[in-house]
Design a protein around this motif. Sequence first.
Motif, PDB file in Angstrom:
ATOM      1  N   LEU A 256       0.786  -1.100  -0.085  1.00 58.19           N
ATOM      2  CA  LEU A 256       0.050   0.041   0.111  1.00 58.19           C
ATOM      3  C   LEU A 256       0.882   1.285  -0.093  1.00 58.19           C
ATOM      4  N   LYS A 257       0.734   2.099  -0.912  1.00 65.14           N
ATOM      5  CA  LYS A 257       1.307   3.348  -1.157  1.00 65.14           C
ATOM      6  C   LYS A 257       0.265   4.527  -0.923  1.00 65.14           C
ATOM      7  N   LEU A 258       0.293   5.227   0.331  1.00 59.42           N
ATOM      8  CA  LEU A 258      -0.744   6.279   0.644  1.00 59.42           C
ATOM      9  C   LEU A 258       0.128   7.551   1.387  1.00 59.42           C
ATOM     10  N   LEU A 259      -0.665   8.759   1.018  1.00 57.73           N
ATOM     11  CA  LEU A 259      -0.041   9.792   1.805  1.00 57.73           C
ATOM     12  C   LEU A 259      -0.552   9.716   3.301  1.00 57.73           C
ATOM     13  N   ASP A 260       0.496  10.116   4.126  1.00 60.15           N
ATOM     14  CA  ASP A 260       0.255  10.167   5.732  1.00 60.15           C
ATOM     15  C   ASP A 260      -0.394  11.566   5.970  1.00 60.15           C
ATOM     16  N   ASN A 261      -0.657  11.797   7.377  1.00 60.26           N
ATOM     17  CA  ASN A 261      -1.280  12.979   7.829  1.00 60.26           C
ATOM     18  C   ASN A 261      -0.551  14.169   7.618  1.00 60.26           C
ATOM     19  N   LYS A 262       0.811  14.043   7.313  1.00 63.89           N
ATOM     20  CA  LYS A 262       1.834  14.991   7.028  1.00 63.89           C
ATOM     21  C   LYS A 262       2.085  15.388   5.707  1.00 63.89           C
ATOM     22  N   VAL A 264       3.180  12.883   3.696  1.00 65.75           N
ATOM     23  CA  VAL A 264       4.457  12.220   3.284  1.00 65.75           C
ATOM     24  C   VAL A 264       3.999  10.886   2.532  1.00 65.75           C
ATOM     25  N   VAL A 265       4.530  10.431   1.673  1.00 65.50           N
ATOM     26  CA  VAL A 265       4.006   8.988   1.094  1.00 65.50           C
ATOM     27  C   VAL A 265       4.846   7.862   1.966  1.00 65.50           C
ATOM     28  N   ARG A 266       3.960   6.899   2.359  1.00 68.94           N
ATOM     29  CA  ARG A 266       4.079   5.850   3.024  1.00 68.94           C
ATOM     30  C   ARG A 266       3.946   4.617   2.607  1.00 68.94           C
ATOM     31  N   GLN A 267       4.795   3.593   2.697  1.00 69.89           N
ATOM     32  CA  GLN A 267       4.501   2.306   2.132  1.00 69.89           C
ATOM     33  C   GLN A 267       4.718   1.220   2.951  1.00 69.89           C
ATOM     34  N   LEU A 268       3.948   0.117   2.797  1.00 73.96           N
ATOM     35  CA  LEU A 268       4.049  -1.047   3.925  1.00 73.96           C
ATOM     36  C   LEU A 268       5.496  -1.870   3.735  1.00 73.96           C
ATOM     37  N   THR A 269       5.625  -1.647   2.681  1.00 74.05           N
ATOM     38  CA  THR A 269       7.167  -2.405   2.374  1.00 74.05           C
ATOM     39  C   THR A 269       8.261  -1.801   2.774  1.00 74.05           C
ATOM     40  N   ASP A 270       8.254  -0.494   3.490  1.00 78.72           N
ATOM     41  CA  ASP A 270       9.204   0.168   3.913  1.00 78.72           C
ATOM     42  C   ASP A 270       9.383  -0.270   5.316  1.00 78.72           C
ATOM     43  N   LEU A 271       8.602  -0.942   5.976  1.00 82.69           N
ATOM     44  CA  LEU A 271       8.421  -1.448   7.192  1.00 82.69           C
ATOM     45  C   LEU A 271       9.334  -2.841   7.331  1.00 82.69           C
ATOM     46  N   GLN A 272       9.647  -3.397   6.345  1.00 77.48           N
ATOM     47  CA  GLN A 272      10.310  -4.556   6.652  1.00 77.48           C
ATOM     48  C   GLN A 272      11.504  -4.726   7.646  1.00 77.48           C
ATOM     49  N   GLY A 273      11.501  -5.658   8.557  1.00 76.86           N
ATOM     50  CA  GLY A 273      12.249  -5.672   9.755  1.00 76.86           C
ATOM     51  C   GLY A 273      11.417  -5.463  11.007  1.00 76.86           C
ATOM     52  N   LYS A 274      10.149  -4.707  10.941  1.00 76.62           N
ATOM     53  CA  LYS A 274       9.397  -4.662  12.025  1.00 76.62           C
ATOM     54  C   LYS A 274       7.988  -5.585  11.930  1.00 76.62           C
ATOM     55  N   VAL A 275       7.388  -5.747  13.201  1.00 65.78           N
ATOM     56  CA  VAL A 275       6.057  -6.527  12.985  1.00 65.78           C
ATOM     57  C   VAL A 275       4.999  -5.335  12.832  1.00 65.78           C
ATOM     58  N   ILE A 331       2.003   5.572  12.330  1.00 69.47           N
ATOM     59  CA  ILE A 331       1.742   5.808  11.132  1.00 69.47           C
ATOM     60  C   ILE A 331       0.207   5.800  10.729  1.00 69.47           C
ATOM     61  N   SER A 332      -0.342   7.143  10.310  1.00 70.93           N
ATOM     62  CA  SER A 332      -1.641   7.276   9.737  1.00 70.93           C
ATOM     63  C   SER A 332      -1.661   7.759   8.387  1.00 70.93           C
ATOM     64  N   VAL A 333      -2.390   6.678   7.642  1.00 72.30           N
ATOM     65  CA  VAL A 333      -2.462   7.240   6.192  1.00 72.30           C
ATOM     66  C   VAL A 333      -3.892   7.250   5.892  1.00 72.30           C
ATOM     67  N   ARG A 334      -4.266   7.630   4.735  1.00 73.26           N
ATOM     68  CA  ARG A 334      -5.623   7.803   4.198  1.00 73.26           C
ATOM     69  C   ARG A 334      -5.921   7.460   2.901  1.00 73.26           C
ATOM     70  N   ALA A 335      -6.917   6.408   2.581  1.00 76.31           N
ATOM     71  CA  ALA A 335      -7.316   6.128   1.319  1.00 76.31           C
ATOM     72  C   ALA A 335      -8.426   7.150   0.733  1.00 76.31           C
ATOM     73  N   ALA A 336      -8.074   8.117  -0.288  1.00 78.09           N
ATOM     74  CA  ALA A 336      -8.987   9.046  -0.611  1.00 78.09           C
ATOM     75  C   ALA A 336     -10.357   8.251  -1.445  1.00 78.09           C
ATOM     76  N   VAL A 343      -8.024  -0.353  -2.478  1.00 74.72           N
ATOM     77  CA  VAL A 343      -7.264  -0.668  -1.112  1.00 74.72           C
ATOM     78  C   VAL A 343      -8.174  -1.942  -0.399  1.00 74.72           C
ATOM     79  N   LEU A 344      -9.564  -1.452  -0.344  1.00 73.57           N
ATOM     80  CA  LEU A 344     -10.352  -2.592   0.287  1.00 73.57           C
ATOM     81  C   LEU A 344     -10.223  -3.818  -0.560  1.00 73.57           C
ATOM     82  N   THR A 345     -10.655  -3.688  -1.527  1.00 73.89           N
ATOM     83  CA  THR A 345     -10.427  -4.937  -2.695  1.00 73.89           C
ATOM     84  C   THR A 345      -9.049  -5.695  -2.522  1.00 73.89           C
ATOM     85  N   LYS A 346      -7.985  -5.065  -2.506  1.00 77.19           N
ATOM     86  CA  LYS A 346      -6.994  -5.439  -2.463  1.00 77.19           C
ATOM     87  C   LYS A 346      -6.760  -6.611  -1.121  1.00 77.19           C
ATOM     88  N   TYR A 347      -7.274  -5.787  -0.217  1.00 76.86           N
ATOM     89  CA  TYR A 347      -7.330  -6.866   1.388  1.00 76.86           C
ATOM     90  C   TYR A 347      -8.289  -7.571   1.548  1.00 76.86           C
TER      91      TYR A 347
END
Length: 382
Positions: A256-262, A264-275, A331-336, A343-347
């Motif tokens: 998922l690649k979405l803008l956060d509340n600031k 900034v583009v945030r991606q799920l794949t950037d969080l590798q190494g975390k639960v 991390i807080s992002v929003r699906a416009a 987004v809902l269909t993907k998951y």
Amino acid sequence: MKRNIIKIATCAVAAVALTACTEGKFQIVGNITNAKDSVLYLENMSLDGPVKTDSVKLGEDGAFSFTGAKPDAPEFYRLRIAAQIINISIDSTETVTVKAEYPGMASKYTVEGSDNCSKIKELTLLQMALQQKAREIAQNPTMGVKASDDSIRKVVDAYRKEIKQNYIYKEPMKSYAYFALFQTLGNTFIFNPHQDPDDLKAFGAVATSWDTYHPNSLRGQNLHNITIEGMKNQRIANSELEIDPSKIEVSNLINLKLLDNKGVVRQLTDLQGKVVMLDFHIFASENSMERIMMLRDIYNKYHERGLEIFQVSLDENEHFWKQQTAALPWISVRAAENEASDVLTKYNVQAIPTYFLIDRTNTLYKRDSQVKDFDAEIQSLL
């Protein structure tokens, strides 16, 4: 004798004039007591939202009378004082009589002259009871997030089954069946034709009936479009994008690649190494505060050990969402609006709120329906 003849003739003319004034019109009349000097609004519930059509300042007895042109197909209105609402459906030149007492008019009212309006009242009371049950479950301090979500889901599933059987499939051509399709729990629609095949069938049944009994009506066309869109989404959900719960442990992560509340583009794949706890949420929902407090407890307990929350908001109001998330540590992002369906269909999200767990290798681990002991699952991943 001559005077009597003239008097009778005059009355007859008056009666004809009155009939002419009301011919081709509907009437909504009645009394709302204990509301002196309050403004009662009559609003048309158009497909674009409520539209004010008339209003009256109530007197001592609370009497009111509204009239309008007979609709070509069933139409919906509401009587409103402040936030108190009574829903009305009109499909002919009928006269609907409503009596109530303010401020409890939303649930304690009588309606005569329309079977559809009587059924809508039944649906409204059932919906209120559902909301109360869900509120009690969410506020139960002895229940965790998983147990609370499961209990609410079971209550909602039972409600959907009852409404389909007793109101939607019983007379799908009626306006109360249409009304039932768009009931909400908080700000979330109870029936979801985009994700649930059984709900899609209910929309299809009403759409087919309206095509037959109310051809070319805007509401019928709207139902038709919703049904077609739902069928498309179902085909997508059943294709390679579907997340089968039994296969989640070996599935690759869908990014998922979405803008956060600031901004900034945030991606799920950037969080590798975390639960990661991937959470889908609507801040405008009725029980949002309770859920956010539970997520705070989870975050405070496990964040330093490597847990991150990636929360996807489905709120329509961007400004409201930013206000609600300004102080949140995760991390807080929003699906416009143009992104939400994808987004809902993907998951394969069928209800909100819901969440998924992702392990440190960026692999989907489990969804909420598979998690029996949240703390045990998190600790095993950390």
